[in-house]
Scaffold this motif. Sequence first.
Motif, PDB file in Angstrom:
ATOM      1  N   SER A   8      24.159  47.477  39.286  1.00  0.00           N
ATOM      2  CA  SER A   8      23.559  48.562  40.062  1.00  0.00           C
ATOM      3  C   SER A   8      24.362  49.841  39.920  1.00  0.00           C
ATOM      4  N   LYS A   9      25.595  49.727  39.369  1.00  0.00           N
ATOM      5  CA  LYS A   9      26.414  50.914  39.152  1.00  0.00           C
ATOM      6  C   LYS A   9      27.426  50.654  38.048  1.00  0.00           C
ATOM      7  N   ILE A  10      27.527  51.598  37.126  1.00  0.00           N
ATOM      8  CA  ILE A  10      28.622  51.665  36.161  1.00  0.00           C
ATOM      9  C   ILE A  10      29.053  53.122  36.109  1.00  0.00           C
ATOM     10  N   LYS A  63      33.308  49.348  46.700  1.00  0.00           N
ATOM     11  CA  LYS A  63      32.756  48.444  47.702  1.00  0.00           C
ATOM     12  C   LYS A  63      33.278  47.031  47.488  1.00  0.00           C
ATOM     13  N   HIS A  64      33.153  46.227  48.535  1.00  0.00           N
ATOM     14  CA  HIS A  64      33.634  44.849  48.481  1.00  0.00           C
ATOM     15  C   HIS A  64      33.028  44.111  47.285  1.00  0.00           C
ATOM     16  N   GLU A  85      41.561  44.299  51.612  1.00  0.00           N
ATOM     17  CA  GLU A  85      42.574  44.947  52.452  1.00  0.00           C
ATOM     18  C   GLU A  85      42.913  46.354  51.968  1.00  0.00           C
ATOM     19  N   PHE A  86      42.538  46.692  50.700  1.00  0.00           N
ATOM     20  CA  PHE A  86      42.858  48.024  50.169  1.00  0.00           C
ATOM     21  C   PHE A  86      41.658  48.970  50.239  1.00  0.00           C
ATOM     22  N   LEU A  87      40.596  48.540  50.876  1.00  0.00           N
ATOM     23  CA  LEU A  87      39.442  49.413  51.093  1.00  0.00           C
ATOM     24  C   LEU A  87      39.583  50.101  52.442  1.00  0.00           C
ATOM     25  N   PRO A  88      39.061  51.327  52.612  1.00  0.00           N
ATOM     26  CA  PRO A  88      38.224  52.097  51.690  1.00  0.00           C
ATOM     27  C   PRO A  88      39.027  52.655  50.514  1.00  0.00           C
ATOM     28  N   ALA A  89      38.331  52.874  49.407  1.00  0.00           N
ATOM     29  CA  ALA A  89      38.995  53.345  48.196  1.00  0.00           C
ATOM     30  C   ALA A  89      38.017  54.109  47.316  1.00  0.00           C
ATOM     31  N   ASN A 105      26.647  37.325  39.407  1.00  0.00           N
ATOM     32  CA  ASN A 105      27.750  37.064  40.338  1.00  0.00           C
ATOM     33  C   ASN A 105      28.923  37.956  39.925  1.00  0.00           C
ATOM     34  N   ASN A 106      29.504  38.674  40.879  1.00  0.00           N
ATOM     35  CA  ASN A 106      30.538  39.643  40.521  1.00  0.00           C
ATOM     36  C   ASN A 106      31.771  38.993  39.885  1.00  0.00           C
ATOM     37  N   LEU A 107      32.160  37.813  40.369  1.00  0.00           N
ATOM     38  CA  LEU A 107      33.324  37.139  39.795  1.00  0.00           C
ATOM     39  C   LEU A 107      33.007  36.605  38.399  1.00  0.00           C
TER      40      LEU A 107
END
Length: 393
Positions: A8-10, A63-64, A85-89, A105-107
């Motif tokens: 959905s985004k690159i 985003k997550h 833990e490092f979001l927002p970014a 799947n993102n992973l």
Amino acid sequence: MKLGDICSKIGSGATPRGGKDSYKDSGTAIIRSQNVFDWSFSSSGLAFIDDDQAEALSSVEVKHGDVLLNITGDSVARACIVPSEFLPARVNQHVAIIRANDKANNLFLLAWLQANKGILLKLASSGATRNALTKRMLENLDVNLPPIDVQNKVAAFIDSIQAKITLNTKLNGYLEELAALEFSRRFGEIESSIDLGKVLSISTKTLKPQNCHGEIWEHYSIPAYDANRRPVFELADDIKSNKYVIDANCILISKLNPSIRRIWMPACSSKRAVCSTEFIVYKPKNPVHIAFYYAAIGAPAFRDFLLAHVTGSTGSRQRAQPKATLTYPIPNPGLEAVEDFCAFANPLYEQIKVNERNSKQLEELRDALLPKLMTGEIDVSKLDLKHLNSHLA
């Protein structure tokens, strides 16, 4: 199927107006290529921007679950998923966000990028100047995407390995912090001191690895430390510059940009071990007390001392002056107190080394299985995850 069809985004970001001088001590993280490693995210040197700067870069909000990919320079094609833990970014122009849509799947997508890193590197080197991956190159990548249920199973298997590696890393942080706190409790107010040079010497024994044709060397480098604090085993022919020779009775401190804490007690699992000349190599005159010396020069006071004795005017170009460090006053509590502390700290440091070896074995397992998982040669449904998940029980 093209990568662009399953995302959905690159897209990459930009450096905030004002460059590095505009970075803040806190706020929204701005992720740069130095934070993105293969499979892992490094918070070392993580920069921050204020709300107005973050708003100007709202189109590249991380985003997550987003996969981040380095798209320029020597670190091109390194990829990871940022811990929540490092979001927002936000990301700068050297890092691309690759966000999976409902087809992927993102992973699994991260695993695919890692398994096909050779293709990415070849694409990146096709330009006339520096290594670079463009949005068009990424969108047009051919991806052999299995059904989502298969992707999910592959991702679950990889996640079980990554969870164990992450747990080892966190545990090592806790163990080192425990040793540091105990050192501070015992010796933080000791008035008696001794110059560092009385107990440690600096080794500058140098080797040109290229002369050792065909040999595998254990290489301790700044990038390896920042990535996961584990050395890289490299063919000597591929190590192009001179290195310091080290052994298990050494302590390494980065002299490059000493504002970032980099201290290493190398395991040196082989007899062929070298480190970057950007490290100061300390050798204890009494190796039995190495745990005490490691804790002493790992303390914040020693980093302050390094920063007071640097050459260079800006952070990333500053280098500590090795010889000057030999005048640093370390606590001198007496032999009995030193040995008592070592008896406490040695098991902690040894466990750290055990955890690091375990993580290395898991990484080798992951990397060996990955190509076969991507092609379906290994049926992931037949893999037993119980032994990998036992640490989470």
